[in-house]
Structure formats: C-alpha cells, structure tokens
Design an enzyme around this catalytic site. Structure first.
Site, PDB file in Angstrom:
ATOM      1  N   CYS A  10       0.951  -0.992  -0.125  1.00 51.93           N
ATOM      2  CA  CYS A  10       0.152  -0.012   0.106  1.00 51.93           C
ATOM      3  C   CYS A  10       0.728   1.178   0.091  1.00 51.93           C
ATOM      4  CB  CYS A  10      -1.168  -0.038   1.186  1.00 51.93           C
ATOM      5  SG  CYS A  10      -1.914  -1.420   1.208  1.00 51.93           S
TER       6      CYS A  10
ATOM      7  N   GLY B 191       5.770   8.093  -0.372  1.00 53.52           N
ATOM      8  CA  GLY B 191       6.418   8.723   0.702  1.00 53.52           C
ATOM      9  C   GLY B 191       7.482   7.697   1.579  1.00 53.52           C
TER      10      GLY B 191
ATOM     11  N   ASP C  68       1.085  -0.386   5.198  1.00 56.70           N
ATOM     12  CA  ASP C  68       0.711   0.914   5.529  1.00 56.70           C
ATOM     13  C   ASP C  68      -0.808   1.078   5.145  1.00 56.70           C
ATOM     14  OD1 ASP C  68       0.405   3.712   6.255  1.00 56.70           O
ATOM     15  OD2 ASP C  68       1.351   4.438   4.535  1.00 56.70           O
TER      16      ASP C  68
ATOM     17  N   CYS D 280      -3.157   5.733   9.457  1.00 60.03           N
ATOM     18  CA  CYS D 280      -3.311   7.093   9.927  1.00 60.03           C
ATOM     19  C   CYS D 280      -4.772   7.271  10.448  1.00 60.03           C
ATOM     20  CB  CYS D 280      -2.930   8.096   8.795  1.00 60.03           C
ATOM     21  SG  CYS D 280      -4.118   7.689   7.417  1.00 60.03           S
TER      22      CYS D 280
HETATM   23  C1  LIG Z   1      -2.315   5.271   3.608  1.00 61.67           C
HETATM   24  S1  LIG Z   1      -2.145   5.357   1.759  1.00 61.67           S
HETATM   25  C2  LIG Z   1      -0.697   4.824   1.444  1.00 61.67           C
HETATM   26  C3  LIG Z   1       0.426   5.880   1.845  1.00 61.67           C
HETATM   27  C4  LIG Z   1       1.845   5.516   1.274  1.00 61.67           C
HETATM   28  N1  LIG Z   1       2.521   4.317   2.005  1.00 61.67           N
HETATM   29  C5  LIG Z   1       3.085   6.898   1.519  1.00 61.67           C
HETATM   30  O1  LIG Z   1       3.562   6.539   2.443  1.00 61.67           O
HETATM   31  O2  LIG Z   1       2.922   7.437   0.758  1.00 61.67           O
HETATM   32  C6  LIG Z   1      -3.076   3.769   1.443  1.00 61.67           C
HETATM   33  C7  LIG Z   1      -2.776   3.090   0.248  1.00 61.67           C
HETATM   34  O3  LIG Z   1      -3.550   1.725   0.247  1.00 61.67           O
HETATM   35  C8  LIG Z   1      -3.800   1.601  -1.231  1.00 61.67           C
HETATM   36  N2  LIG Z   1      -4.596   0.401  -1.157  1.00 61.67           N
HETATM   37  C9  LIG Z   1      -6.108   0.330  -0.721  1.00 61.67           C
HETATM   38  N3  LIG Z   1      -6.413  -0.874  -0.952  1.00 61.67           N
HETATM   39  C10 LIG Z   1      -5.226  -1.588  -1.348  1.00 61.67           C
HETATM   40  C11 LIG Z   1      -5.340  -3.174  -1.679  1.00 61.67           C
HETATM   41  N4  LIG Z   1      -6.383  -3.874  -1.427  1.00 61.67           N
HETATM   42  N5  LIG Z   1      -3.937  -3.405  -2.220  1.00 61.67           N
HETATM   43  C12 LIG Z   1      -3.088  -2.441  -2.198  1.00 61.67           C
HETATM   44  N6  LIG Z   1      -3.260  -1.237  -2.090  1.00 61.67           N
HETATM   45  C13 LIG Z   1      -4.438  -0.884  -1.700  1.00 61.67           C
HETATM   46  C14 LIG Z   1      -4.401   3.081  -1.733  1.00 61.67           C
HETATM   47  O4  LIG Z   1      -4.505   2.914  -3.212  1.00 61.67           O
HETATM   48  C15 LIG Z   1      -3.611   4.009  -1.173  1.00 61.67           C
HETATM   49  O5  LIG Z   1      -2.249   4.254  -1.959  1.00 61.67           O
END
Ligand SMILES: C[S@@+](CC[C@H](N)C(=O)[O-])C[C@H]1O[C@@H](n2cnc3c(N)ncnc32)[C@H](O)[C@@H]1O
Length: 438
Positions: free
Chosen positions: A259, A264, A330, A383
């Site tokens: 994720c 970042g 994350d 978060c």
């Molecule tokens: C909190 S954000 C991640 C922020 C990132 N780690 C950073 O530090 O920039 C959560 C991410 O989870 C992804 N996401 C949601 N469901 C998911 C899944 N089933 N598999 C993979 N990624 C997923 C979303 O697209 C989103 O980009």
C-alpha cells in the site's frame, strides 16, 4: 465590477462548487479542488482552498448560522447557493476580510454560478449576518453539541476511545497542520539542509524528534524550497516519518512496502537504506505513477526498487517465492488521524466504513504474514485513531497467530504507539511491530 472583485467572485464560486462535490457527490477535496480551480490564478486558488478547508472544518456551526437567517435551506438545483452562503458566512465570522468586499464578491459569485435571481437573497442573508453577528455568535456559543464540528458518530467514537482527550483531539482535527519536511539523507544531512534554510531566510522550529525532520514555521510553496526540484527534501508529516525508522531496514535486505502510493515511505526507506531491495505494491495504478515521479525527483529510481500494481490481499498474484525480510503494511484506513489535513474526511466517512476497513486490514494482514520470513518483522501502520483499526486489530491478529511476537514501537517501550492528532505537532497515526518466530 472591478477585475479584483471578479477574481474574488471566481474563488468563492469555485469553493462552493468544490464543497458541493464533497457533500453531495462524495468526492474528496483532493479530487474536486484541481478541477474547479483549473482556470484560477495561484492566489485565487489559495483563497479557494482556504475557503473550502474553513467551511468543511466548521460545517455544523456555519449551517446553524445560515439556518437562523434563511427560512428553509436551498436544495436540489439551487443547493449550490446554499453552499455559497456557507462560504460567505465563513468569511464573515472566521476570516479577516474586508467585509463589504467579501459580501459583494459572494453576491457576484451567485451570478457566476448562473443564479442571478438568487443574488439578492445572498446579499440579504450576508448583510443580515453582519447586522446580527454578535447576537447569533452568542447563540452559537450556547450550542455545546455543535462546538466540536464533527459528525455525531465520529464524535461518539472518539469520545468512547479517548474519554479524557476527546475535546483536544477534535480541536486538533479542526486546526491547520504544520508543514513538516523530510530531508533526503541519501543526498544531504538534516544539519546541512537547516543551513540552506537559514541562507534562504526560511525559519523552522529549533527542535525535532528526528534528525532529518524539520518543521517549518510557516507553510509555503514547497517548489520554492532550496533544492526541492533535485530531491533534497519531501513533505511528510512527523508521525509518518517514523515509519521508516521503525521498520529499520538493513543493508541488502528484501523489503515489501505494501500500500505504497504515493511513495512517501518507499522513498524514505531507500533514503535511509539505499542498498535495500524494495518491492512497492499498490492497487491504484494512477497513484502508482506518483511513486515513480517521487522516486525520480528524489534520485532514488536507480536503486533496487520495483513498483508494481497489486492487491495486497492477493499476494499470490504478485509476490516472489522468497519471503521478505521486512514488510511495511501502511494499511488502507479511515484516515481519522489526518482530518486536520483533509477536513472532508469528517463528512465522507460513514460509521459503517470502520468495520469494513477493519475487515480489509485483517484480510491483508492474514495474506501477507506467510510472505514474511521466520525472524523477519512486519510494521503495521495506519493514519487512523480508532482502536478497531489499530490496537484491537493487532491484538486479534496476535491471538490468531502464536508465531507473532510484539516488539516495542513507542519510545517508552510500549508495543502500541497510538499517536493522537496534534501530539508533537504530528498527525494521528498508529504503529505496531511484529516479529515472526519459528
Ligand atoms: C495510506 S495510503 C498509503 C500511503 C503511502 N504508504 C505513503 O507513505 O505514501 C494507503 C494506500 O493503500 C492503497 N490500497 C487500498 N487498498 C489496497 C489493496 N487492497 N491493495 C493494495 N493497495 C491498496 C491505496 O491505493 C492507497 O494508496
């Protein structure tokens, strides 16, 4: 109408449109703002954003004030004028603006929004507000139920989880967040970059919990920061900056960043440990393009990093055979810890989302665990500030997995690190670290 007033009207009209998209169509402000402000000058964009943030932060109080001045809310085809009146009201009660200029720009905005016939109503409501402001604000001050400016279900959830801190958490959610920088330690040091900020007369807080984290005294256009274009710094909240330190990747290790978009934390892992072998996975292809852009700007793309689209709950479709030394999850979450940066979250989330998200997080944890080597560690991060997604989630996982041992995350040695919004000037965040034993 002068050119200046016309521009002011355009910012107010754009703010009403963005708020309408959030509150009626469930779009995020991040999606709505670029679209409605695309023809505005940078200063007007900034004003529009300020208006949207303000209205979404204070929505219940502003609704109350407008309801005292209008017999019935405007709905359906005229609802945009209801949102515009909230924008106008916000300016008159919470912003230092030239009042009559603000009223006339808002009235002009009604015309830009093709509701010339309602411009008189907007004018009447806002002028009445100016006349009755003290009386209405005194009435508002009696309304304890509106003060926190959160939806009932979320206020209840926060109060249940944090009976003693609920008011301060909700107050922090409605405050502006500071700008935190993360210095790219693959290029420079925190001290060197502080020197560069001194040379550029950009002031920052003297202390920081991490050597590479810097809190600027004032928000500013980051592209004007020294060496931003060549990747010397990124914008990242202090709470989020702890992820890479807690993951503690070692040279040569294989790391899964799950994720990962917009990257970042992927970038931070590589800045700290350039010889790590990193696989960054996210399900959202569009967001993944931002991972590539960030790695390019930070000059990390040449390192051993692969960025791949994949569903975290289905690792069999993308994971290599070899298990990972460390995994950062994350997890997708309610984002209730970052409301001060995204006030729309208060109105976009539903109470029912929390159980669904907790279910998804649990599925992802279950799916990833077999891909961690024995002796390896998994860092779980959200978060969110809600226990179902955090401490309870991890407690349940450990009850199902006797091979998971909990490691300290909090500096005081505790295994749960629940960071609350505003604490150490950071966002709300949660960390738990699990080691896999034989
Ligand atoms: C909190 S954000 C991640 C922020 C990132 N780690 C950073 O530090 O920039 C959560 C991410 O989870 C992804 N996401 C949601 N469901 C998911 C899944 N089933 N598999 C993979 N990624 C997923 C979303 O697209 C989103 O980009």
């Amino acid at each position: 109408m002068s050119h200046k007033e016309g521009q002011g009207a355009a910012s107010r009209a754009a703010a009403a449109l963005a708020i309408q998209q959030v509150l009626e169509q469930g779009r995020s402000l991040n999606q709505a703002l670029p679209q409605v402000t695309r023809n505005l000058a940078p200063r007007d964009k900034a004003l529009c954003q300020q208006l949207c943030f303000g209205v979404l932060r204070q929505l219940p109080e502003l609704n109350f004030l407008v309801s005292q001045l209008l017999d019935k809310p405007l709905k359906n085809k005229t609802s945009i004028i209801q949102w515009l009146m909230l924008v106008g009201t916000y300016q008159l009660v919470s912003m230092r603006v030239a009042e009559h200029g603000a009223v006339s720009a808002t009235v002009e905005a009604a015309k830009l929004l093709k509701h010339k016939s309602l411009a008189g109503l907007v004018n009447g409501v806002l002028r009445n507000l100016l006349r009755r402001r003290d009386e209405l604000l005194a009435q508002l001050a009696q309304r304890e139920d509106l003060k926190h400016n959160h939806p009932r279900w979320l206020a209840d959830a926060i109060s249940q989880a944090y009976p003693d801190q609920a008011s301060s958490i909700m107050a922090a959610n409605n405050n502006q967040a500071p700008l935190w920088l993360r210095v790219n330690q693959h290029q420079t040091t925190g001290d060197n970059y502080r020197q560069q900020l001194d040379n550029a007369a950009i002031s920052y807080a003297p202390d920081s919990p991490l050597p590479t984290a810097i809190q600027l005294d004032e928000a500013q256009d980051v592209t004007t920061l020294p060496d931003f274009g060549s990747g010397a710094v990124s914008v990242q909240d202090i709470a989020a900056q702890h992820a890479a330190w807690l993951l503690d990747a070692q040279p040569g290790e294989s790391i899964l960043d799950c994720c990962a978009a917009p990257g970042g934390k992927t970038a931070h892992i590589l800045e700290r440990t350039p010889s790590a072998r990193v696989l960054a996975i996210d399900s959202d292809a569009q967001r993944l393009t931002r991972v590539h852009e960030n790695l390019q700007r930070l000059q990390l793309a040449e390192l051993d990093v692969r960025v791949q689209q994949g569903d975290a709950s289905q690792p069999s479709t993308w994971a290599p055979k070899e298990p990972f030394d460390r995994i950062l999850l994350d997890a997708p979450c309610s984002a209730t810890g970052v409301i001060r940066r995204h006030p729309d979250i208060k109105w976009l989330r539903r109470a029912s989302d929390i159980a669904e998200l907790a279910q998804l997080q649990s599925q992802i944890l279950e799916a990833l665990w077999p891909h961690l080597r024995v002796g390896g560690t998994l860092l779980y991060a959200t978060c969110s500030i809600l226990p179902q997604e955090n401490a309870e989630q991890i407690k349940d996982f450990c009850a199902r997995h006797p091979d998971a041992i909990r490691l300290a995350t909090h500096p005081d040695g505790s295994v749960d690190w629940q960071w609350l919004p505003g604490e150490h000037a950071g966002d709300g965040f949660y960390y738990a670290k699990l080691e896999k034993r034989a």
